[in-house]
Design a protein around this motif. Structure first.
Motif, mmCIF file in Angstrom:
data_model
loop_
_atom_site.group_PDB
_atom_site.id
_atom_site.type_symbol
_atom_site.label_atom_id
_atom_site.label_comp_id
_atom_site.label_asym_id
_atom_site.label_seq_id
_atom_site.Cartn_x
_atom_site.Cartn_y
_atom_site.Cartn_z
ATOM 1 N N ARG A 249 97.657 -14.708 -59.966
ATOM 2 C CA ARG A 249 98.010 -15.620 -58.871
ATOM 3 C C ARG A 249 99.447 -15.409 -58.422
ATOM 4 O O ARG A 249 99.763 -15.483 -57.232
ATOM 5 N N GLU A 253 100.116 -14.515 -54.491
ATOM 6 C CA GLU A 253 100.749 -15.510 -53.641
ATOM 7 C C GLU A 253 102.223 -15.185 -53.481
ATOM 8 O O GLU A 253 103.050 -15.527 -54.312
ATOM 9 N N GLN A 255 104.946 -16.267 -51.992
ATOM 10 C CA GLN A 255 105.364 -17.494 -51.312
ATOM 11 C C GLN A 255 106.704 -17.347 -50.602
ATOM 12 O O GLN A 255 106.935 -17.972 -49.575
ATOM 13 N N GLY A 266 101.783 -17.652 -46.903
ATOM 14 C CA GLY A 266 100.840 -18.641 -47.400
ATOM 15 C C GLY A 266 100.039 -18.166 -48.591
ATOM 16 O O GLY A 266 100.380 -17.203 -49.275
ATOM 17 N N SER A 267 98.937 -18.877 -48.829
ATOM 18 C CA SER A 267 98.092 -18.596 -49.985
ATOM 19 C C SER A 267 97.424 -17.233 -49.868
ATOM 20 O O SER A 267 96.998 -16.827 -48.785
ATOM 21 N N LEU A 268 97.344 -16.529 -50.994
ATOM 22 C CA LEU A 268 96.738 -15.190 -51.054
ATOM 23 C C LEU A 268 97.352 -14.249 -50.016
ATOM 24 O O LEU A 268 96.680 -13.393 -49.452
ATOM 25 N N SER A 269 98.655 -14.397 -49.768
ATOM 26 C CA SER A 269 99.304 -13.582 -48.742
ATOM 27 C C SER A 269 99.292 -12.097 -49.089
ATOM 28 O O SER A 269 99.192 -11.258 -48.198
ATOM 29 N N GLU A 295 89.357 -18.907 -54.962
ATOM 30 C CA GLU A 295 89.862 -19.637 -53.806
ATOM 31 C C GLU A 295 88.727 -20.077 -52.888
ATOM 32 O O GLU A 295 88.742 -21.195 -52.356
ATOM 33 N N ARG A 298 86.733 -22.976 -54.438
ATOM 34 C CA ARG A 298 87.587 -24.024 -54.986
ATOM 35 C C ARG A 298 86.956 -25.398 -54.754
ATOM 36 O O ARG A 298 86.586 -25.743 -53.631
#
Length: 448
Positions: A249, A253, A255, A266-269, A295, A298
């Motif tokens: 993760r 990510e 961030q 963002g998420s899973l960029s 994801e 989820r």
């Protein structure tokens, strides 16, 4: 030749002695012996201070081997102030992978006194190509860098034909070979861990860039493809080093990095970046798929690997979409921490409900086309529901285009399909309204 003695043959080129060869021999001898006064007097005679002996050593390299630190420092400073090229000596030591001598030479590095990069190759480039981590780290710490090959401007000297393609193409390929070095990527990242992009990011972007330049530099196409594949493999090798879900993760990510060109955040960029840059091996890796599934499903793990449950949810959404919308609105607004609200926020549930609502939209569209109307072009309840769906689709496309930006949005063919569909639906209703307004303005037909 015995000991430190030098004979004429050491400095002969093609059997011809260079000018002032006797004085140059004396300068090499004085440098080896650490005779500072003699070196100072010989440096005033405008001799070539970048000449080499039979072993390929320059005067700076010879001076760097002196054991007396103070004498070594004074002689090297004297040679540099007299015009000796430090980068040329560095290049030779990098070629020999002599980290100790590189460290000695770098003590006298001063960018203001350095020679132009158009004369000699940047020492960092061969160090990166030779995968020497220690030397690469030292050069980076002393301010050496590799310029962007796409914007680097190489000044042409008197022996270069204007607009010649060969020299820039070769320099560019050498620089890309250095930039694609896994050791160089790792050393660049470790030098500034908190303020720079990670190695996987660098590898993915470089993979895309090398693929693009291969289409223009078709003479070196195979080499660029090999470097591109190597960058792709390096990103996958880094991903393989993850051992826990937290590490995966952390890699996925990104961030703190927002790409202004590719618009990735963002998420899973990182996974998004791999998709944009065409890094299929990174995307298809089991760790990436594991992260993607965690994801997607989820808060809705009961739908994973269950086709009949997913089909049932699509059917439920198609038959009772307004009811599901009201349930979602109530729970998401009033009870956001409730399990049902979290299930509605699951990407998988959102997608399946969207599929079901689209089936409802298609049914209403077909029903509106075949239902009989009391007046020509009159709007019924079904037509107004279809208009609401069209407005919703239009807002959805505009929102996606705003979030993904122009480059990313138009890189996927399904966005073209969505844009064409919404455009046709909007034109349909615009033409409908125009026709309806024209009919209302006409006088009523006469009755007999």
């Amino acid at each position: 030749m015995e000991g430190s003695d030098i004979n004429m043959e050491e400095l002969m080129v093609d059997g011809v002695c260079p000018p002032n060869y006797t004085l140059q021999l004396q300068l090499f001898e004085a440098t080896r012996k650490g005779d500072l006064s003699k070196v100072r007097s010989l440096c005033q005679l405008n001799l070539d201070l970048d000449c080499v002996d039979s072993s390929g050593k320059t005067l700076l390299q010879v001076a760097g081997n002196l054991e007396n630190v103070s004498v070594r420092k004074e002689i090297m400073e004297l040679l540099l102030s007299s015009g000796a090229d430090l980068k040329f000596a560095l290049l030779n030591e990098v070629r020999d992978s002599n980290a100790q001598m590189v460290e000695v030479l770098l003590q006298f590095h001063n960018p203001a006194l350095g020679s132009s990069l158009t004369r000699y190759v940047n020492p960092l480039i061969p160090a990166a190509c030779l995968q020497n981590f220690e030397i690469i780290t030292m050069l980076l710490e002393n301010g050496f860098s590799i310029s962007d090959p796409k914007i680097a401007q190489w000044s042409s000297d008197s022996n270069t034909v204007c607009n010649e393609k060969f020299e820039p193409a070769v320099y560019r390929s050498i620089e890309y070979r250095a930039l694609a070095s896994p050791i160089f990527i790792a050393a660049s990242f470790l030098r500034d861990v908190y303020n720079g992009p990670g190695p996987i990011y660098r590898a993915c972007v470089l993979h895309k860039e090398l693929r693009e330049i291969a289409e223009h530099e078709y003479e070196l196409k195979n080499e660029y493809f090999q470097l591109s594949d190597a960058s792709k493999e390096f990103s996958v090798d880094l991903l393989k080093e993850c051992h826990t879900m937290e590490e995966i993760r952390c890699v996925m990510e990104m961030q703190d990095i927002h790409d202004s060109v590719l618009h990735v955040n963002g998420s899973l960029s990182m996974l998004k970046l791999a998709i944009i840059t065409g890094n299929d091996k990174f995307v298809s890796h089991p760790f990436s798929q594991l992260m993607l599934n965690s994801e997607v499903y989820r808060n809705a793990s009961l739908l994973e690997k269950s086709a009949w449950k997913q089909a049932a949810l699509i059917l439920l959404a198609a038959l009772s979409y307004p009811l599901l919308f009201l349930v979602w609105l109530i729970f998401d607004s009033c009870f956001p921490s409730h399990n049902l609200a979290r299930i509605f926020r699951s990407p998988c549930v959102k997608f399946l409900i969207h599929c079901g609502s689209y089936q409802t939209f298609l049914f209403l569209l077909a029903f509106s086309a075949f239902v009989s109307k009391s007046e020509f072009l009159a709007y019924g309840i079904t037509d107004w529901i279809v208009v609401a769906y069209v407005i919703g689709h239009l807002i959805d496309v505009i929102r996606d285009a705003y979030r993904q930006r122009k480059v990313h949005f138009f890189s996927f063919y399904w966005n073209f399909v969505a844009l064409a569909l919404v455009t046709l639906l909007v034109l349909h209703h615009v033409i409908w309204w125009v026709g309806l307004s024209i009919l209302k303005e006409q006088p009523p037909p006469m009755t007999w």
